[in-house]
Design a protein around this motif. Sequence first.
Motif, PDB file in Angstrom:
ATOM      1  N   PHE B  10      -2.682  -5.095  -3.806  1.00 33.25           N
ATOM      2  CA  PHE B  10      -3.218  -4.291  -4.906  1.00 33.25           C
ATOM      3  C   PHE B  10      -3.489  -5.130  -6.147  1.00 33.25           C
ATOM      4  O   PHE B  10      -4.510  -4.972  -6.821  1.00 33.25           O
ATOM      5  CB  PHE B  10      -2.259  -3.135  -5.228  1.00 33.25           C
ATOM      6  N   GLU B  11      -2.556  -6.051  -6.433  1.00 32.44           N
ATOM      7  CA  GLU B  11      -2.695  -6.830  -7.671  1.00 32.44           C
ATOM      8  C   GLU B  11      -3.814  -7.861  -7.596  1.00 32.44           C
ATOM      9  O   GLU B  11      -4.143  -8.499  -8.616  1.00 32.44           O
ATOM     10  CB  GLU B  11      -1.366  -7.508  -8.022  1.00 32.44           C
ATOM     11  N   ASP B  12      -4.434  -8.035  -6.417  1.00 36.45           N
ATOM     12  CA  ASP B  12      -5.498  -9.028  -6.272  1.00 36.45           C
ATOM     13  C   ASP B  12      -6.883  -8.472  -6.631  1.00 36.45           C
ATOM     14  O   ASP B  12      -7.868  -9.226  -6.596  1.00 36.45           O
ATOM     15  CB  ASP B  12      -5.535  -9.545  -4.825  1.00 36.45           C
ATOM     16  N   TYR B  13      -6.987  -7.190  -6.877  1.00 35.87           N
ATOM     17  CA  TYR B  13      -8.292  -6.587  -7.177  1.00 35.87           C
ATOM     18  C   TYR B  13      -8.490  -6.440  -8.688  1.00 35.87           C
ATOM     19  O   TYR B  13      -7.547  -6.120  -9.416  1.00 35.87           O
ATOM     20  CB  TYR B  13      -8.413  -5.208  -6.528  1.00 35.87           C
ATOM     21  N   LYS B 114      -5.943   2.262  -9.647  1.00 39.43           N
ATOM     22  CA  LYS B 114      -4.915   3.129 -10.230  1.00 39.43           C
ATOM     23  C   LYS B 114      -3.600   2.844  -9.516  1.00 39.43           C
ATOM     24  O   LYS B 114      -3.467   3.114  -8.329  1.00 39.43           O
ATOM     25  CB  LYS B 114      -5.297   4.601 -10.048  1.00 39.43           C
ATOM     26  N   GLN B 115      -2.662   2.255 -10.256  1.00 43.87           N
ATOM     27  CA  GLN B 115      -1.361   1.983  -9.637  1.00 43.87           C
ATOM     28  C   GLN B 115      -0.609   3.294  -9.475  1.00 43.87           C
ATOM     29  O   GLN B 115      -0.634   4.164 -10.346  1.00 43.87           O
ATOM     30  CB  GLN B 115      -0.558   0.996 -10.494  1.00 43.87           C
ATOM     31  N   ASN B 116       0.077   3.447  -8.350  1.00 48.41           N
ATOM     32  CA  ASN B 116       0.863   4.664  -8.143  1.00 48.41           C
ATOM     33  C   ASN B 116       2.164   4.602  -8.941  1.00 48.41           C
ATOM     34  O   ASN B 116       2.636   3.513  -9.293  1.00 48.41           O
ATOM     35  CB  ASN B 116       1.150   4.844  -6.653  1.00 48.41           C
ATOM     36  N   SER B 117       2.730   5.777  -9.196  1.00 51.37           N
ATOM     37  CA  SER B 117       3.912   5.843 -10.065  1.00 51.37           C
ATOM     38  C   SER B 117       5.119   5.148  -9.423  1.00 51.37           C
ATOM     39  O   SER B 117       6.026   4.726 -10.125  1.00 51.37           O
ATOM     40  CB  SER B 117       4.237   7.299 -10.389  1.00 51.37           C
ATOM     41  N   ASN B 118       5.107   4.976  -8.096  1.00 53.29           N
ATOM     42  CA  ASN B 118       6.233   4.293  -7.447  1.00 53.29           C
ATOM     43  C   ASN B 118       6.226   2.781  -7.689  1.00 53.29           C
ATOM     44  O   ASN B 118       7.182   2.085  -7.349  1.00 53.29           O
ATOM     45  CB  ASN B 118       6.263   4.587  -5.937  1.00 53.29           C
ATOM     46  N   GLY B 119       5.117   2.286  -8.244  1.00 55.99           N
ATOM     47  CA  GLY B 119       5.039   0.857  -8.548  1.00 55.99           C
ATOM     48  C   GLY B 119       4.870  -0.042  -7.339  1.00 55.99           C
ATOM     49  O   GLY B 119       4.799  -1.267  -7.467  1.00 55.99           O
ATOM     50  N   LYS B 120       4.804   0.546  -6.163  1.00 59.28           N
ATOM     51  CA  LYS B 120       4.726  -0.258  -4.938  1.00 59.28           C
ATOM     52  C   LYS B 120       3.334  -0.293  -4.318  1.00 59.28           C
ATOM     53  O   LYS B 120       3.045  -1.145  -3.473  1.00 59.28           O
ATOM     54  CB  LYS B 120       5.701   0.306  -3.889  1.00 59.28           C
ATOM     55  N   ASN B 150       2.016  -6.807  -3.304  1.00 52.89           N
ATOM     56  CA  ASN B 150       2.833  -7.880  -2.723  1.00 52.89           C
ATOM     57  C   ASN B 150       3.879  -8.310  -3.756  1.00 52.89           C
ATOM     58  O   ASN B 150       5.061  -8.403  -3.463  1.00 52.89           O
ATOM     59  CB  ASN B 150       1.936  -9.059  -2.347  1.00 52.89           C
ATOM     60  N   ASP B 151       3.420  -8.496  -4.972  1.00 53.94           N
ATOM     61  CA  ASP B 151       4.298  -8.874  -6.077  1.00 53.94           C
ATOM     62  C   ASP B 151       4.572  -7.604  -6.881  1.00 53.94           C
ATOM     63  O   ASP B 151       3.729  -7.158  -7.675  1.00 53.94           O
ATOM     64  CB  ASP B 151       3.581  -9.931  -6.927  1.00 53.94           C
ATOM     65  N   LEU B 152       5.760  -7.039  -6.676  1.00 59.57           N
ATOM     66  CA  LEU B 152       6.051  -5.757  -7.339  1.00 59.57           C
ATOM     67  C   LEU B 152       6.153  -5.927  -8.849  1.00 59.57           C
ATOM     68  O   LEU B 152       6.058  -4.957  -9.605  1.00 59.57           O
ATOM     69  CB  LEU B 152       7.353  -5.156  -6.790  1.00 59.57           C
ATOM     70  N   ASP B 153       6.312  -7.163  -9.317  1.00 64.38           N
ATOM     71  CA  ASP B 153       6.407  -7.414 -10.753  1.00 64.38           C
ATOM     72  C   ASP B 153       5.044  -7.588 -11.413  1.00 64.38           C
ATOM     73  O   ASP B 153       4.949  -7.700 -12.635  1.00 64.38           O
ATOM     74  CB  ASP B 153       7.243  -8.674 -11.000  1.00 64.38           C
ATOM     75  N   ALA B 154       3.988  -7.651 -10.613  1.00 65.36           N
ATOM     76  CA  ALA B 154       2.654  -7.786 -11.208  1.00 65.36           C
ATOM     77  C   ALA B 154       2.390  -6.571 -12.091  1.00 65.36           C
ATOM     78  O   ALA B 154       2.710  -5.438 -11.711  1.00 65.36           O
ATOM     79  CB  ALA B 154       1.598  -7.890 -10.104  1.00 65.36           C
ATOM     80  N   PRO B 155       1.839  -6.803 -13.281  1.00 71.92           N
ATOM     81  CA  PRO B 155       1.616  -5.672 -14.192  1.00 71.92           C
ATOM     82  C   PRO B 155       0.589  -4.687 -13.623  1.00 71.92           C
ATOM     83  O   PRO B 155      -0.333  -5.085 -12.907  1.00 71.92           O
ATOM     84  CB  PRO B 155       1.097  -6.336 -15.465  1.00 71.92           C
ATOM     85  N   ALA B 156       0.777  -3.432 -13.954  1.00 71.71           N
ATOM     86  CA  ALA B 156      -0.194  -2.422 -13.521  1.00 71.71           C
ATOM     87  C   ALA B 156      -1.512  -2.654 -14.255  1.00 71.71           C
ATOM     88  O   ALA B 156      -1.511  -2.934 -15.454  1.00 71.71           O
ATOM     89  CB  ALA B 156       0.337  -1.023 -13.834  1.00 71.71           C
ATOM     90  N   PRO B 157      -2.628  -2.573 -13.560  1.00 72.38           N
ATOM     91  CA  PRO B 157      -3.913  -2.734 -14.247  1.00 72.38           C
ATOM     92  C   PRO B 157      -4.245  -1.476 -15.051  1.00 72.38           C
ATOM     93  O   PRO B 157      -3.636  -0.423 -14.846  1.00 72.38           O
ATOM     94  CB  PRO B 157      -4.899  -2.902 -13.092  1.00 72.38           C
ATOM     95  N   GLU B 158      -5.181  -1.607 -15.945  1.00 71.61           N
ATOM     96  CA  GLU B 158      -5.691  -0.428 -16.644  1.00 71.61           C
ATOM     97  C   GLU B 158      -6.247   0.545 -15.598  1.00 71.61           C
ATOM     98  O   GLU B 158      -6.953   0.129 -14.686  1.00 71.61           O
ATOM     99  CB  GLU B 158      -6.812  -0.856 -17.602  1.00 71.61           C
TER     100      GLU B 158
END
Lengths: 344, 344, 344
Positions: B10-13, B114-120, B150-158
Amino acid sequence: MAKTNPGRFFEDYKVGEVIAHAVPRTVAEGERALYHALYPARHALYSSDMFAQDCGLESSPLDDMAAFHVVFGKTVPDISLNAVANLGYAEGRFLRPVWPGDTLRSVSEVIGLKQNSNGKTGVVWVRTTGLNQQDEPVMGYVRWVMVRKNDLDAPAPETVVPDLKSALDVTDLSIPEGLDFTGYDFVQAGEAHRWGDYGVGEVIDHVDGVTLEEAEHMLATRLWQNTAKVHFDATFRPDGQRLIYGGHIISLARALSFNGLANAQMIAGLNSGAHANPAFSGLTVKAWSEVLDKAETDAPGVGAIRLRLVAVKAGAEPGKLRGEDGKYLPDVLLDLDYWALMPI
Amino acid sequence: MAKTNPGRFFEDYKVGEVIAHAVPRTVAEGERALYHALYPARHALYSSDMFAQDCGLESSPLDDMAAFHVVFGKTVPDISLNAVANLGYAEGRFLRPVWPGDTLRSVSEVIGLKQNSNGKTGVVWVRTTGLNQQDEPVMGYVRWVMVRKNDLDAPAPETVVPDLKSALDVTDLSIPEGLDFTGYDFVQAGEAHRWGDYGVGEVIDHVDGVTLEEAEHMLATRLWQNTAKVHFDATFRPDGQRLIYGGHIISLARALSFNGLANAQMIAGLNSGAHANPAFSGLTVKAWSEVLDKAETDAPGVGAIRLRLVAVKAGAEPGKLRGEDGKYLPDVLLDLDYWALMPI
Amino acid sequence: MAKTNPGRFFEDYKVGEVIAHAVPRTVAEGERALYHALYPARHALYSSDMFAQDCGLESSPLDDMAAFHVVFGKTVPDISLNAVANLGYAEGRFLRPVWPGDTLRSVSEVIGLKQNSNGKTGVVWVRTTGLNQQDEPVMGYVRWVMVRKNDLDAPAPETVVPDLKSALDVTDLSIPEGLDFTGYDFVQAGEAHRWGDYGVGEVIDHVDGVTLEEAEHMLATRLWQNTAKVHFDATFRPDGQRLIYGGHIISLARALSFNGLANAQMIAGLNSGAHANPAFSGLTVKAWSEVLDKAETDAPGVGAIRLRLVAVKAGAEPGKLRGEDGKYLPDVLLDLDYWALMPI
């Protein structure tokens, strides 16, 4: 019953004899599409006419292994109908691409004979050449098989064991006329890794797996007009299983190797091959490769890479080939040594 | 192992990023024949060059859904290798017929995140376009999938949620150049019912059924170079089942809909689609359709009809889609909303 | 539901009526490749453009039985959707080769009707003709089927039983224009036995066997757009089995007959045929032939041979067709009487 082909027995072969195999075959777009349905084939040069043209070819050729299967299939009625075992391959060379519309036929010369000490079987070496409609060779290889004797009283022939190369030298390889990788499009090919990125000894786990189905291996084997009963007739073996054509496993493993070797575009040579264990429907096949050698070529932008391609049952550890006894591990299906062409 | 494709997380897009998907593909007569072997496809315009010519086209194009599968298959390694779920389709438009000999490639633009609220996990929206060898778009659609981080610490995108049409308007549809149904041959097409004979709300039970086979769905999915492990590898899922590619069910249901909708010749738009329940080998699939809308077009003799195509397990009652809880009934496999072109 | 095809019932047929069957079909290289994947077909004239040209044809035509299947498949929705039994074939003639690129359609004339004494069923005789895009007939045959009545009160039609030949005379056969076997290459064809080597009454055991698979018979039957539910839908029969299309067994047996009849290159006539017992997935099929008659033709080097082709379950004794009661033995699947063309 006298009109059906009983196959040849060991005593029927003479060194120097040339056998013209039957049933020439025209291959076209249909065979190309079927190859993509039967195997997860994604090497771009065989998928796209545009990509092939950007590499200097007139269009996308038939997959190298499909060409091999057609040439090989024609030899079965004359060489391996009474074979006990397919012992090995050597000196396989891809000499010319096979284009849609080409008509292929096969010719084999007997180059070696050796009766076994049991007096019941012998080893036959043949050099097979596939020719197109212009009588140009498209590929050639040596194969040796163990064949039964029919007349156990037939005298043993003089033993002739051909002197075969353990591996082709890069100078033995034929590079397709016009092949040029200087403008190679790595994005369209699917991976960024070029020839220079691979190191001898490197092992690549190709990750993906495919579960074998009766209908699929029979469709494939039939498509190449390979008629060996053992692949099609569930009443032939005492265990009721249909043995899967070894070439089906080669094509499957080669297609799986896209994931990690997407730029090993063309097969140029087959150094050796062993079907280490039989394959049956229901098995899931995975593959790994090991880089054995690398060499430069005269063609622009084209490097050669020598690879060991190993097909295994799912669950096997990548990189593990033989046990402490030196024998293939029971979950190894195929050990193939080949040369591929790759952008430098 | 570093050389194989791990897929994107997810964090790669990034919104606005354009991804050129790999492995262009030339399609020809072979793919057409295989489509007829894999699906009970009988729409006359895709079966007969003569019929297509009588409708103003140069020859019979590749089936619309085959074109979709090729374009879609190329996106899998970049979009859905780590997808948890395929959430939806929208704004699918067929822009130009695909002719035998065309070479297709796919490009996707990331249009929402859109990151989900579970952060995963998160949802990724892409607009994919299929292009031919002249760089002309042949089709486009929006798809959104849920992808793991993959990296759960990656910040959520706008968060960017694209504004998508719930259904295309008839003016959004592209009618193939030259299409003319004024001389349409209903006898050769197989049914007498024209656009005017269908009423909004009408439900059609397509009657016929096909039992799913492992070899068939794998041949089909492989043909489109869709490489998702879950379709091919019986060791991938804990239950040992191979999940059937949702597009296989779409093509099967569309082919079954011939019986009652033989004149809904061409697909012009995909409004939305849901794979309501997973499909596995051994199931028997039937289909029903509901007329959702009708509209006129500018092309001579050509009407547009908006249809809901529902694939169900044999035994399901035609017309029943959801339970009292608003959820799809357990025997519903597919709910597809599309526009077709039909003689007025 | 009124829009789907309920099929015709016995009372819907009138002697003299001509039925134009729906969905014309263009056949090309893809269908040829699939025929080789689905059947162990090796007759050289259908495998190689070069071989066909050396026999005086412009290129390799579509296999005769593939042409038959396409023509036959189109008749199913109008003739046999409500059939209780396929009773027989007669006067089948192959009138013109089908070339890649041809578009085929089918037309049937009702030539006989006879209501059964039970008042619930009747026999319908049709003469079906397959036509190409130039409206030239490519093949024709008579078939008769037992069809259910829907309205049991419908009056019985006048009984008309057509006068059919028990076998075609050699002068009834059409030899393809230009066919010339004077330069026939027996080595490339795969066997040395010519027309003169076969004697009337001779029985040939074709030795090889093929085990039937659900995916394979469904792919084949679908490819010919044959839509009879009983072949595809495992929920259709109470026993959950899919009945295999009789034509699949014909093509399989004909392909197996290569081994012993490799030079019976082209099928010129179908005298009669019976599907003696049903075939299901899992069975292993073998075949044997009996020489019924021989005749000369006017074409250079071309002889005609009349053959009985029998498909049996593995284990059956070659040459045994009927029991003491005169009925087919339970392991006989097919009894086909046809004329083939062979080098003299």
